[in-house]
Design a protein around this motif. Structure first.
Motif: not given
Length: 756
Positions: A281-303
């Protein structure tokens, strides 16, 4: 020799494919290899960029796939790609992975996610049923024979010149990994904030520009979920087609060194990642949105081999939107006293308005639950207020924009109201001619339980009073004659304000904002007029002639009021007594009159509508001369009344036609042989009424005996409460004075008139 062996393998594969056989090439390292023709391999290399990344990678230039497509086009053989490998679609949440198709080629990273079916272990070769496929196989066989001949020639050259160690590795194409994020799906009601997402990872052994591949190459692969703050991972799994494993925290090792996963030339391995999340509850919108190179939204990285190579990201559509309800209560604080809406005093009311903003509002109701809203929504509260005259809304609480912070919300709107009550006391006088006396009363209003008056003053005293407090009204006067006024009832009316006036007798209870005026009327009931009459002793002047004098007084007993009156006097003498002449004079101002024919009309009017000031007396003197017949009956000469007839020298005064006073004097019948007595000259002239005679006899009190042997006159009072009147003896100047002649008597009366 490696390239020669590769050539033979291609020839052998082509021969078997022409015979309609599929040669499965299985990887036992957990990844799935895809076998196929050179054209298929070239198509795979074109579809899987060498260093492609999605949103959120470190290198924004990566992920386009253009460079890889160009290199694949420059590869010398094969010239055409006749078939493409489909990308495995991602299964729906909870769905079992579907079996892998027999033939699968490498797909671009931006294709839909592959299902959870085991892809790594699938066979990628399949025969073609249509004629075009057969023609293609024949062409491939011919190309294979040509290539085999070329390889034999090249082999001879290779035997002559061997390459240096490591030259092949540097010239071989790279192993690349790409990742794709599939669509985000809601789990249950979107308002709950639970979401599902899957990702597809493709690892490809692609050729370089010369068409060279790495040999059976081992690699390691890991996956990290870098979701925004407030996005909680409920579950995360991954699958390589054969097995399904759980993430440890937000990271999973998809291929480790211990797994010995090898990727053949031109082959691809597919992995799938599945995650369900819960947004706080109360999660701000910018935490729900993808950001270039930074955590945010549903970001998934592979190594790959420990190095970051690609990422994929998807936005969370929105934070939880729980259903929310609210209601709005109403309260009043009026002159520091609190009321719930519905129990407030008469004249106070308010109507609720609400909407999404201050412009779009509609009628609403207090204490009513509204449910068609979501948590986090905003509502705008307004109201219309009505208060009585004399009251003012000082300020209001709870209005304006309000956020629905909880599942169930309650708002309260409070109006703070200040009221002023006013009370005026006034005096009314009847008749209006005596208005000046209104200021002679002190009017008061005293609150219940108080010792001192709240209001005190003369007529029209006014002041502020408290609401719902009972006041006692009173008046007090201290002036001469105040007892001649009689008080009426207090009459109270609403000057302005609302509601009814709470009034009972001398009690008044003002309500909120009321301006009340209370009036008490005092009617003048003045003391009445009083008439009195006195008869002096009749004087025998000889020869049966008598003279008599009366006093008639009219007194205004009121200390307040002027009075008007009418006054008449009637000579009601007995039979055998003849009136020769009669006159009157008002001692106050010398006004006089006479009877024209007293025998015919024995009544004379002394006053007609005369005004008399408060506390004063008008005095009238009446004089009469009579002749008594010698044969007059004795009972007509005394002062004893018989019915309505008079006897003796009875005189009646009538005030205003209803109040009377009488006086009487006795006379005697003359002796027939007695001559008239001469009137001697008086030694001194008669004195005025203001100066008493030299030796007069004191007039008797009403009803008392006269100081001579003859009986005193009798006074007969009339109805109406008049005082009893009487006679007074008129002393002679000298005891030897003979009966006066007619001329002498007239001279005496004339002198009395002049005294006034």
């Amino acid at each position: 020799m490696k390239r020669l062996r590769g050539g033979f393998a291609v020839v052998a594969a082509g021969t078997l494919m022409s015979a309609g056989l599929a040669l499965p090439v299985l990887a036992d390292d957990g990844g799935a290899e895809s076998s196929g023709s050179a054209a298929e391999i070239a198509g795979l290399a074109a579809a899987a960029p060498a260093e492609a990344t999605l949103a959120g990678t470190d290198d924004p230039a990566e992920g386009t796939g253009e460079a890889a497509e160009v290199e694949a086009a420059e590869a010398p053989e094969p010239a055409e790609a006749t078939a493409e490998l489909p990308v495995e679609p991602a299964p729906a949440p909870g769905q079992e992975p579907a079996p892998a198709p027999a033939v699968q080629e490498a797909v671009p990273a931006n294709q839909p996610a592959a299902p959870r079916a085991a892809i790594a272990g699938s066979e990628d070769d399949a025969g073609h049923d249509d004629e075009d496929a057969e023609a293609e196989e024949e062409t491939e066989n011919e190309e294979t024979e040509n290539e085999e001949a070329e390889h034999e020639e090249e082999g001879e050259d290779e035997e002559e010149t061997e390459p240096e160690e490591g030259d092949h590795e540097d010239a071989a194409g790279p192993i690349v990994a790409t990742k794709t994020a599939n669509a985000v799906e809601a789990l249950g009601d979107e308002s709950e904030g639970r979401w599902y997402i899957s990702y597809t990872i493709q690892v490809t052994n692609q050729p370089n520009g010369d068409g060279d591949y790495k040999d059976e190459e081992e690699y390691t692969l890991s996956d990290t979920l870098s979701f925004g703050h407030g996005i909680e991972i409920e579950s995360a799994t991954w699958s390589n087609g054969n097995t399904e494993s759980q993430f440890q925290g937000n990271t999973a090792e998809l291929a480790t060194e211990d797994d010995d996963v090898e990727l053949g030339e031109g082959k691809s391995h597919f992995y799938h990642v599945y995650a369900t999340v819960k947004v706080a509850d109360g999660t701000p919108e910018y935490e729900l949105t993808c950001k270039d190179g930074y955590s945010g939204g549903l970001l998934n990285k592979i190594y790959l081999d420990g190095n970051y190579v690609d990422s994929a990201c998807a936005d969370v559509p929105h934070a939880p939107k729980y259903r929310a309800s609210f209601e709005v209560d109403k309260k009043w604080v009026i002159d520091d006293e609190e009321f719930d809406h519905g129990s407030q005093p008469y004249g106070f009311d308010a109507w609720l308005k609400l909407g999404p903003d201050s412009e779009e509002i509609a009628d609403a109701a207090w204490d009513t639950q509204y449910t068609d809203f979501y948590k986090g929504d905003y509502v705008y509260l307004k109201e219309e207020v009505k208060v009585p005259e004399g009251c003012l809304v000082d300020y209001s609480e709870g209005l304006g924009e309000r956020e629905l912070m909880d599942k169930d919300s309650a708002f309260t709107v409070v109006n703070h109201v200040e009221c002023e009550q006013n009370l005026t006391l006034a005096k009314d006088i009847d008749p209006e001619d005596y208005w000046d006396y209104a200021e002679k009363w002190t009017l008061t209003a005293t609150a219940e339980g108080a010792e001192e008056p709240t209001l005190e003053g003369t007529s029209w005293v006014s002041g502020s009073v408290d609401q719902d407090v009972t006041y006692t009204l009173a008046e007090e006067a201290d002036f001469d004659g105040e007892d001649e006024f009689s008080a009426g009832d207090w009459v109270c009316e609403l000057v302005y304000g609302e509601g009814k006036v709470s009034h009972d007798g001398d009690k008044i209870t003002p309500s909120y904002g009321q301006d009340i005026r209370c009036v008490i009327e005092n009617s003048l009931d003045p003391e009445g007029l009083h008439v009195d009459k006195t008869a002096y002793e009749a004087i025998d002047v000889g020869a049966g002639i008598w003279e008599i004098e009366y006093e008639v007084s009219v007194t205004n007993n009121s200390k307040i009021a002027w009075r008007d009156y009418d006054l008449t006097t009637t000579l009601k003498f007995g039979d055998g007594i003849r009136i020769t002449n009669a006159e009157w004079i008002r001692d106050n101002d010398g006004e006089e009159g006479a009877w024209e024919d007293p025998e015919e009309d024995a009544t004379a009017t002394l006053a007609d509508g005369r005004g008399i000031e408060p506390g004063s007396t008008d005095l009238y003197i009446v004089w009469a001369r009579v002749v008594v017949d010698s044969d007059a009956s004795e009972d007509q000469l005394d002062c004893r009344l018989e019915e309505d007839e008079g006897t003796g020298l009875l005189n009646e005064a009538l005030l205003n036609g209803k109040y009377s006073a009488e006086a009487c004097a006795e006379v005697e019948a003359p002796d027939e042989e007695s001559p008239a007595k001469p009137t001697p000259e008086p030694e001194e002239p008669p004195v005025s009424p203001e100066e008493p005679p030299v030796a007069p006899a004191e007039p008797p009190a009403p009803g008392a005996a006269a100081p001579n042997p003859e009986p005193a006159p009798v006074v007969y009072p009339q109805a109406g409460g008049l005082a009893m009147t009487g006679t007074e003896s008129m002393g002679l100047v000298s005891a030897a004075l003979l009966l006066m002649t007619a001329g002498t008597a007239a001279t005496v009366f004339s002198r009395r008139r002049k005294k006034g």
